[in-house]
Design a protein around this motif. Structure first.
Motif, mmCIF file in Angstrom:
data_model
loop_
_atom_site.group_PDB
_atom_site.id
_atom_site.type_symbol
_atom_site.label_atom_id
_atom_site.label_comp_id
_atom_site.label_asym_id
_atom_site.label_seq_id
_atom_site.Cartn_x
_atom_site.Cartn_y
_atom_site.Cartn_z
ATOM 1 N N LEU A 274 -94.996 7.845 21.688
ATOM 2 C CA LEU A 274 -95.720 8.094 22.923
ATOM 3 C C LEU A 274 -97.083 8.602 22.486
ATOM 4 N N LEU A 275 -98.051 7.691 22.419
ATOM 5 C CA LEU A 275 -99.297 7.972 21.712
ATOM 6 C C LEU A 275 -100.536 7.628 22.534
ATOM 7 N N GLY A 276 -101.519 8.517 22.490
ATOM 8 C CA GLY A 276 -102.807 8.224 23.096
ATOM 9 C C GLY A 276 -103.562 7.141 22.357
ATOM 10 N N VAL A 277 -103.404 7.055 21.042
ATOM 11 C CA VAL A 277 -104.146 6.047 20.286
ATOM 12 C C VAL A 277 -103.640 4.646 20.584
ATOM 13 N N PHE A 278 -102.436 4.527 21.168
ATOM 14 C CA PHE A 278 -101.952 3.203 21.537
ATOM 15 C C PHE A 278 -102.598 2.703 22.830
ATOM 16 N N ASP A 279 -103.511 3.465 23.399
ATOM 17 C CA ASP A 279 -104.363 2.975 24.486
ATOM 18 C C ASP A 279 -105.309 1.915 23.925
ATOM 19 N N PRO A 280 -106.171 2.235 22.948
ATOM 20 C CA PRO A 280 -107.017 1.178 22.382
ATOM 21 C C PRO A 280 -106.279 0.228 21.445
#
Length: 388
Positions: A274-280
């Motif tokens: 569950l990662l913020g970097v998997f947004d970009p």
């Protein structure tokens, strides 16, 4: 044909010429569901750039663009973690805005068959509050998320960190919430590098002591805990913690520095994500997990390991401002028409930082249209007075 060279400002001063790549590397089409890992991207919100707001105003959200980005993530097989810190919860997006975001995104998830989990916190509290008020705020948000048909993520609470006087206060508040939850939730331990107000969460600044309290919460209600999201940027601690979880309780890595090795796992287990970097990184991350689904760990690492340099750059201290780089990349990739953020947070990173984020992302082939990304980056540089 490769885009023309672009002059990028450097951290140490001056500019240097960079030649953008000619073709994207990311898959442009959607794929099947991910099998071996559960992967959620914490998604950003798209601001309404035409709204007459100030940094202290309620967030003005471009709902069409915000929901379109979530459909982009779902199309690639990722789940969406909604109304988390990546969505600027507590940094421009207030509870009223978050509640509307949850309702709209949950409805969209139902329409497209996408997985969604939504943040439950206490950010409707605007001043000092005692434990009863903290619990009531959590309960209000938990009810809204569950009524919307989404899974709940019990987020760390600034108000609880301020009101709690001992580990027992955390055990009591979380115990009450877990007993009320209709379905298993995800517990989120967000470290102070993401939010300084969360220092000494779980009742102690000593992480070993805090870990014991965290595990005690889970052990008392294992049937109500789907998993834990750990955002401490400490891979060793996450591995040790996940090995101590009760059977059936998952670890969702929130470590934006070490995610490839943690997702790949070891002989004793692995982390979901569950990662913020998997947004970009959405399409590339999904493709990497599909490779992992075949049992090809080396291929997974070969695709995902090179992304760590970009992630470490975006999440460099002060880590909580990583959202600025995330939104920059969404704009450059064509997911939105502007580089504006709720609360004016587009100003939270320096021009050299943003230029390096562009360079690293372009080097990875993240932009579906490298020429568009280069043109947009040039327009930003021009506003800052960088000569062409």
């Amino acid at each position: 044909m490769s885009p023309a060279p672009i002059r990028l400002p450097q951290v140490g001063g001056g500019v240097r010429e960079y030649r953008p790549r000619a073709e994207p590397a990311c898959p442009g089409t959607s794929g099947g569901p991910l099998v071996s890992r559960t992967v959620l991207s914490a998604a950003h919100v798209v601001a309404d750039p035409y709204a007459d707001t100030t940094p202290d105003s309620p967030a003005a959200v471009d709902w069409d663009a915000t929901l379109a980005f979530r459909r982009h993530l779902w199309a690639h097989g990722l789940g969406v973690a909604e109304a988390m810190d990546t969505a600027q919860r507590g940094m421009g997006l207030d509870w009223a805005g978050a509640a509307e975001l949850i309702r709209r995104s949950a409805a969209e998830a139902r329409a497209v068959g996408g997985r969604i989990a939504c943040g439950v916190g206490t950010d409707q509290l605007t001043g000092p509050a005692g434990l009863p008020a903290v619990l009531a705020a959590y309960e209000e948000q938990l009810a809204l998320v569950e009524d919307a048909g989404a899974q709940a993520v019990l987020m760390a609470s600034r108000a609880l960190a301020s009101a709690a006087r001992s580990a027992e206060d955390y055990l009591d508040v979380y115990g009450r919430l877990l007993r009320q939850a209709r379905e298993p939730v995800i517990l989120h331990w967000l470290g102070p590098m993401f939010d300084p107000a969360l220092d000494a969460y779980w009742g102690s600044a000593d992480l070993d002591t805090a870990t014991e309290t965290f595990l005690a919460v889970i052990a008392a209600h294992p049937d109500k805990v789907d998993g834990i999201k750990v955002s401490l940027l400490d891979a060793r601690r996450e591995v040790e913690l996940r090995r101590r979880l009760p059977r059936g309780v998952r670890c969702y890595t929130g470590d934006d520095f070490h995610y490839p090795e943690l997702i790949a796992g070891d002989a004793h287990g692995f982390s979901h994500a569950l990662l913020g970097v998997f947004d970009p990184l959405g399409p590339l991350a999904a493709e990497a997990v599909r490779i992992l689904d075949t049992g090809d760990t080396e291929g997974f690492r070969a695709l995902l390991d090179p992304t760590v340099a970009l992630s470490r750059h975006l999440f460099q201290a002060p880590t909580r401002f990583y959202k600025t780089g995330v939104v920059l990349l969404a704009w450059l990739a064509g997911h939105q028409d502007h580089f504006a953020m709720v609360g004016g947070l587009q100003s939270a990173r320096s021009l050299p930082h943003l230029a390096r984020a562009y360079e690293l992302a372009d080097g990875l082939g993240l932009f579906p249209d490298p020429e568009l990304a280069a043109a947009r980056m040039r327009s930003l540089l021009t506003v800052y007075g960088v000569p062409r």
